[in-house]
Design a protein around this motif. Structure first.
Motif, PDB file in Angstrom:
ATOM      1  N   VAL A   1       0.836  -1.196   0.000  1.00  0.00           N
ATOM      2  CA  VAL A   1       0.000   0.000   0.000  1.00  0.00           C
ATOM      3  C   VAL A   1       0.878   1.256   0.000  1.00  0.00           C
ATOM      4  CG1 VAL A   1      -1.726   1.297   1.310  1.00  0.00           C
ATOM      5  CG2 VAL A   1      -1.927  -1.188   1.112  1.00  0.00           C
ATOM      6  N   GLN A   2       1.921   1.240   0.809  1.00  0.00           N
ATOM      7  CA  GLN A   2       2.812   2.391   0.886  1.00  0.00           C
ATOM      8  C   GLN A   2       3.468   2.670  -0.461  1.00  0.00           C
ATOM      9  OE1 GLN A   2       6.629   1.888   2.930  1.00  0.00           O
ATOM     10  NE2 GLN A   2       6.100   3.670   4.204  1.00  0.00           N
ATOM     11  N   GLU A   3       3.989   1.646  -1.114  1.00  0.00           N
ATOM     12  CA  GLU A   3       4.661   1.844  -2.386  1.00  0.00           C
ATOM     13  C   GLU A   3       3.678   2.280  -3.474  1.00  0.00           C
ATOM     14  OE1 GLU A   3       7.550   2.127  -5.224  1.00  0.00           O
ATOM     15  OE2 GLU A   3       7.761   1.914  -3.055  1.00  0.00           O
ATOM     16  N   SER A   4       2.469   1.719  -3.446  1.00  0.00           N
ATOM     17  CA  SER A   4       1.467   2.104  -4.447  1.00  0.00           C
ATOM     18  C   SER A   4       1.097   3.578  -4.313  1.00  0.00           C
ATOM     19  CB  SER A   4       0.228   1.223  -4.290  1.00  0.00           C
ATOM     20  OG  SER A   4       0.560  -0.148  -4.443  1.00  0.00           O
ATOM     21  N   LEU A   5       0.873   4.042  -3.094  1.00  0.00           N
ATOM     22  CA  LEU A   5       0.536   5.451  -2.886  1.00  0.00           C
ATOM     23  C   LEU A   5       1.729   6.353  -3.202  1.00  0.00           C
ATOM     24  CD1 LEU A   5      -1.581   5.188   0.385  1.00  0.00           C
ATOM     25  CD2 LEU A   5      -2.393   5.459  -1.955  1.00  0.00           C
ATOM     26  N   THR A   6       2.933   5.871  -2.915  1.00  0.00           N
ATOM     27  CA  THR A   6       4.121   6.654  -3.272  1.00  0.00           C
ATOM     28  C   THR A   6       4.211   6.831  -4.784  1.00  0.00           C
ATOM     29  OG1 THR A   6       5.282   5.836  -1.318  1.00  0.00           O
ATOM     30  CG2 THR A   6       6.629   6.754  -3.087  1.00  0.00           C
ATOM     31  N   ASN A   7       3.944   5.766  -5.537  1.00  0.00           N
ATOM     32  CA  ASN A   7       3.961   5.876  -6.992  1.00  0.00           C
ATOM     33  C   ASN A   7       2.874   6.822  -7.489  1.00  0.00           C
ATOM     34  OD1 ASN A   7       6.093   4.111  -7.256  1.00  0.00           O
ATOM     35  ND2 ASN A   7       4.788   2.301  -7.486  1.00  0.00           N
ATOM     36  N   THR A   8       1.734   6.822  -6.811  1.00  0.00           N
ATOM     37  CA  THR A   8       0.678   7.757  -7.194  1.00  0.00           C
ATOM     38  C   THR A   8       1.121   9.198  -6.960  1.00  0.00           C
ATOM     39  OG1 THR A   8      -1.027   6.114  -6.672  1.00  0.00           O
ATOM     40  CG2 THR A   8      -1.717   8.417  -6.783  1.00  0.00           C
ATOM     41  N   LEU A   9       1.759   9.442  -5.806  1.00  0.00           N
ATOM     42  CA  LEU A   9       2.258  10.786  -5.530  1.00  0.00           C
ATOM     43  C   LEU A   9       3.273  11.238  -6.573  1.00  0.00           C
ATOM     44  CD1 LEU A   9       2.726  10.661  -1.652  1.00  0.00           C
ATOM     45  CD2 LEU A   9       1.231  12.228  -2.896  1.00  0.00           C
ATOM     46  N   LYS A  10       4.110  10.318  -7.031  1.00  0.00           N
ATOM     47  CA  LYS A  10       5.188  10.710  -7.924  1.00  0.00           C
ATOM     48  C   LYS A  10       4.760  10.758  -9.379  1.00  0.00           C
ATOM     49  CE  LYS A  10       8.130   7.531  -6.599  1.00  0.00           C
ATOM     50  NZ  LYS A  10       9.415   6.770  -6.477  1.00  0.00           N
ATOM     51  N   HIS A  11       3.843   9.893  -9.785  1.00  0.00           N
ATOM     52  CA  HIS A  11       3.594   9.727 -11.212  1.00  0.00           C
ATOM     53  C   HIS A  11       2.174  10.054 -11.673  1.00  0.00           C
ATOM     54  CE1 HIS A  11       7.483   7.771 -11.277  1.00  0.00           C
ATOM     55  NE2 HIS A  11       7.060   6.808 -10.447  1.00  0.00           N
ATOM     56  N   ALA A  12       1.197  10.130 -10.745  1.00  0.00           N
ATOM     57  CA  ALA A  12      -0.189  10.269 -11.197  1.00  0.00           C
ATOM     58  C   ALA A  12      -0.504  11.664 -11.718  1.00  0.00           C
ATOM     59  CB  ALA A  12      -1.140   9.910 -10.055  1.00  0.00           C
ATOM     60  N   GLY A  13       0.274  12.652 -11.336  1.00  0.00           N
ATOM     61  CA  GLY A  13       0.014  14.004 -11.817  1.00  0.00           C
ATOM     62  C   GLY A  13      -0.950  14.760 -10.915  1.00  0.00           C
ATOM     63  N   PRO A  14      -1.121  16.061 -11.189  1.00  0.00           N
ATOM     64  CA  PRO A  14      -2.012  16.887 -10.349  1.00  0.00           C
ATOM     65  C   PRO A  14      -3.474  16.488 -10.510  1.00  0.00           C
ATOM     66  CG  PRO A  14      -1.265  18.116 -12.267  1.00  0.00           C
ATOM     67  CD  PRO A  14      -0.510  16.837 -12.298  1.00  0.00           C
TER      68      PRO A  14
ATOM     69  N   SER B   1       3.004   8.508 -15.704  1.00  0.00           N
ATOM     70  CA  SER B   1       4.018   9.085 -16.570  1.00  0.00           C
ATOM     71  C   SER B   1       4.747   7.993 -17.327  1.00  0.00           C
ATOM     72  CB  SER B   1       5.013   9.901 -15.737  1.00  0.00           C
ATOM     73  OG  SER B   1       5.732   9.038 -14.873  1.00  0.00           O
ATOM     74  N   ALA B   2       5.588   8.406 -18.262  1.00  0.00           N
ATOM     75  CA  ALA B   2       6.314   7.436 -19.081  1.00  0.00           C
ATOM     76  C   ALA B   2       7.321   6.641 -18.280  1.00  0.00           C
ATOM     77  CB  ALA B   2       7.035   8.164 -20.221  1.00  0.00           C
ATOM     78  N   THR B   3       7.729   7.171 -17.152  1.00  0.00           N
ATOM     79  CA  THR B   3       8.734   6.479 -16.335  1.00  0.00           C
ATOM     80  C   THR B   3       8.129   5.638 -15.233  1.00  0.00           C
ATOM     81  OG1 THR B   3       8.928   8.392 -14.860  1.00  0.00           O
ATOM     82  CG2 THR B   3      10.410   8.307 -16.757  1.00  0.00           C
ATOM     83  N   ALA B   4       6.830   5.599 -15.125  1.00  0.00           N
ATOM     84  CA  ALA B   4       6.206   4.829 -14.045  1.00  0.00           C
ATOM     85  C   ALA B   4       6.471   3.353 -14.232  1.00  0.00           C
ATOM     86  CB  ALA B   4       4.703   5.090 -14.021  1.00  0.00           C
ATOM     87  N   GLY B   5       6.795   2.690 -13.138  1.00  0.00           N
ATOM     88  CA  GLY B   5       6.986   1.240 -13.176  1.00  0.00           C
ATOM     89  C   GLY B   5       8.349   0.792 -13.624  1.00  0.00           C
ATOM     90  N   GLN B   6       9.307   1.737 -13.809  1.00  0.00           N
ATOM     91  CA  GLN B   6      10.633   1.350 -14.265  1.00  0.00           C
ATOM     92  C   GLN B   6      11.646   1.251 -13.130  1.00  0.00           C
ATOM     93  OE1 GLN B   6      11.810   3.960 -17.398  1.00  0.00           O
ATOM     94  NE2 GLN B   6      10.055   3.517 -18.687  1.00  0.00           N
ATOM     95  N   GLY B   7      11.265   1.574 -11.900  1.00  0.00           N
ATOM     96  CA  GLY B   7      12.197   1.524 -10.779  1.00  0.00           C
ATOM     97  C   GLY B   7      12.143   0.192 -10.074  1.00  0.00           C
ATOM     98  N   GLN B   8      12.559   0.201  -8.801  1.00  0.00           N
ATOM     99  CA  GLN B   8      12.609  -1.019  -8.012  1.00  0.00           C
ATOM    100  C   GLN B   8      11.332  -1.277  -7.230  1.00  0.00           C
ATOM    101  OE1 GLN B   8      15.996  -0.731  -5.446  1.00  0.00           O
ATOM    102  NE2 GLN B   8      17.483  -0.687  -7.120  1.00  0.00           N
ATOM    103  N   GLY B   9      10.395  -0.347  -7.272  1.00  0.00           N
ATOM    104  CA  GLY B   9       9.209  -0.479  -6.436  1.00  0.00           C
ATOM    105  C   GLY B   9       8.374  -1.695  -6.771  1.00  0.00           C
ATOM    106  N   LEU B  10       8.032  -1.862  -8.065  1.00  0.00           N
ATOM    107  CA  LEU B  10       7.196  -3.001  -8.444  1.00  0.00           C
ATOM    108  C   LEU B  10       7.924  -4.324  -8.210  1.00  0.00           C
ATOM    109  CD1 LEU B  10       5.575  -1.661 -11.741  1.00  0.00           C
ATOM    110  CD2 LEU B  10       4.600  -1.738  -9.444  1.00  0.00           C
TER     111      LEU B  10
END
Length: 414
Positions: A320-333, A359-368
């Protein structure tokens, strides 16, 4: 056992070790010395002592000398070509027995026989005994008459004893070599296990650091952006944002201290906290912190919370924490998020979705990757991807309620 009784055995062992080391370093020296020793002994016997056991003392002295040299000089190559050496010596022994000289140097055939039993295939021993017994039987039948079997039997038992000695030494040497090889392989396997354990531990710490730092920094970034806009119009809102930043920063520092404490604490320390250990009960505070960062979150959590092992609860929290973090970083305003936790019959289903545009970079890090690894530890499954409508992203985690870690992860320890 006293020191006086162990000292002779220790000295003997040291002497044998030094002799073996010298032999391995200079084999020609040992072979030459042994050959010279036996050659001198054979020539001394050829000077006249051979007549004490000879059946025919009239054998020419020149022949006796030649036979003595033929029974001693080939010993120099006994370790490299024992079968060839034995064949040459057996020919000389045949002439000795057939002529009635009965030279005692014929017993030197035991040395190549020993090396055949020590280094050659077992079938070579059959040919070796043929080479050895033909001269013995020939001399016994020609000169011993009715008592020929006594001479043959005594020689046969002597050769059998030497062959058994060679086989025993060979078996012990092979057994020792096997033990050494096994110890070497166990040492290699131990080193591999240590490296694998270190790599696993590094991956675990990297996953925890990513979850802790990534989430808290994303929350702090959202709070800072919101506080900057609120500073001009509503100083009170800006002060609240600063308070939230301070609270989030302190929580992040506390979790980092607890995580780094694992590295400095002794491995067997019973009170050392192995890793930060949030549970399902901490989801509310997690969601509240994300809301303060500016992301509207709608939650649907059952009451009471479903029973899960501590490690599985940590997995749900981190997902849950990582999913919300990705939303904060990539979901946009303007994006919103929804967290839904449903207790099924034998599993817990967690769904985290948002309404933003990845964004185009979503899902390319270590989170998933980290989320999938956590789910796999507890036989869980994790699916993530865009919503069917194309607007938004969804993460679905299903984890069994009676799950046990596939391999005991460190973050499941209290």
């Amino acid at each position: 056992m006293t020191t006086e009784t162990t000292a002779p055995s220790r000295w003997a062992h040291q002497l044998i070790t030094r002799v073996r080391a010298a032999d391995a370093a200079h084999p020609w020296l040992w072979d030459g010395a042994l050959t010279a020793c036996w050659t001198v002994a054979a020539l001394v016997d050829a000077s006249g002592g051979w007549r004490n056991v000879a059946r025919d003392p009239s054998v020419p002295a020149g022949l006796v000398v030649v036979l003595s040299l033929a029974l001693s000089l080939p010993l120099y190559a006994r370790r490299r070509r024992p079968t060839t050496v034995l064949a040459v010596m057996a020919a000389a022994a045949f002439v000795s027995e057939a002529s009635g000289a009965f030279l005692q140097a014929a017993y030197l055939q035991m040395l190549p026989l020993f090396h055949i039993a020590l280094t050659r295939p077992p079938r070579r021993l059959l040919w070796a005994f043929v080479l050895l017994m033909v001269p013995v039987v020939t001399g016994a039948l020609r000169f011993d008459g009715e008592t020929w079997h006594i001479h043959v039997t005594s020689a046969l038992w002597a050769y059998l004893g030497v062959a058994l000695l060679g086989i025993t030494v060979r078996s012990r040497r092979d057994h020792t070599a096997g033990l050494v090889d096994r110890a070497r392989r166990l040492e290699v396997e131990r080193d591999q296990e240590v490296r694998l354990a270190a790599a696993s531990e590094r991956a675990r710490i990297a996953r925890e650091m990513h979850d802790i730092i990534g989430h808290n920094l994303s929350v702090i970034t959202g709070l800072a952006d919101g506080g900057r806009y609120a500073a001009a119009k509503s100083p009170e809102r800006a002060a609240q944002a600063l308070d939230a930043i301070g609270t989030t920063s302190r929580q992040a520092l506390d979790e980092l201290r607890r995580l780094l404490g694992v590295l400095s604490a002794p491995e067997d320390a019973p009170s050392a906290a192995r890793a930060p250990q949030p549970t399902l009960a901490d989801l509310d505070s997690l969601l509240e912190g994300v809301r303060k960062a500016g992301l509207p979150v709608v939650s649907e959590l059952p009451a009471p919370l479903p029973p899960l092992p501590p490690g599985a609860q940590l997995t749900v929290y981190r997902v849950v924490q990582e999913s919300l973090t990705n939303t904060l970083k990539h979901a946009g305003p303007g994006a919103t998020a929804a967290v839904r936790l449903v207790a099924e019959e034998n599993a817990v289903l967690v769904t985290v979705s948002d309404t933003g545009t990845p964004s185009a970079t979503a899902g390319q890090g270590q989170g998933l990757t980290g989320m999938r690894e956590r789910a796999a530890l507890y036989d869980g499954t994790l699916d993530c991807g865009p919503l069917p409508s194309g607007a938004g992203w969804q993460v679905r985690l299903r984890i069994p309620t009676a799950s046990a870690p596939v391999s005991a992860p460190e973050d499941s320890h209290p």
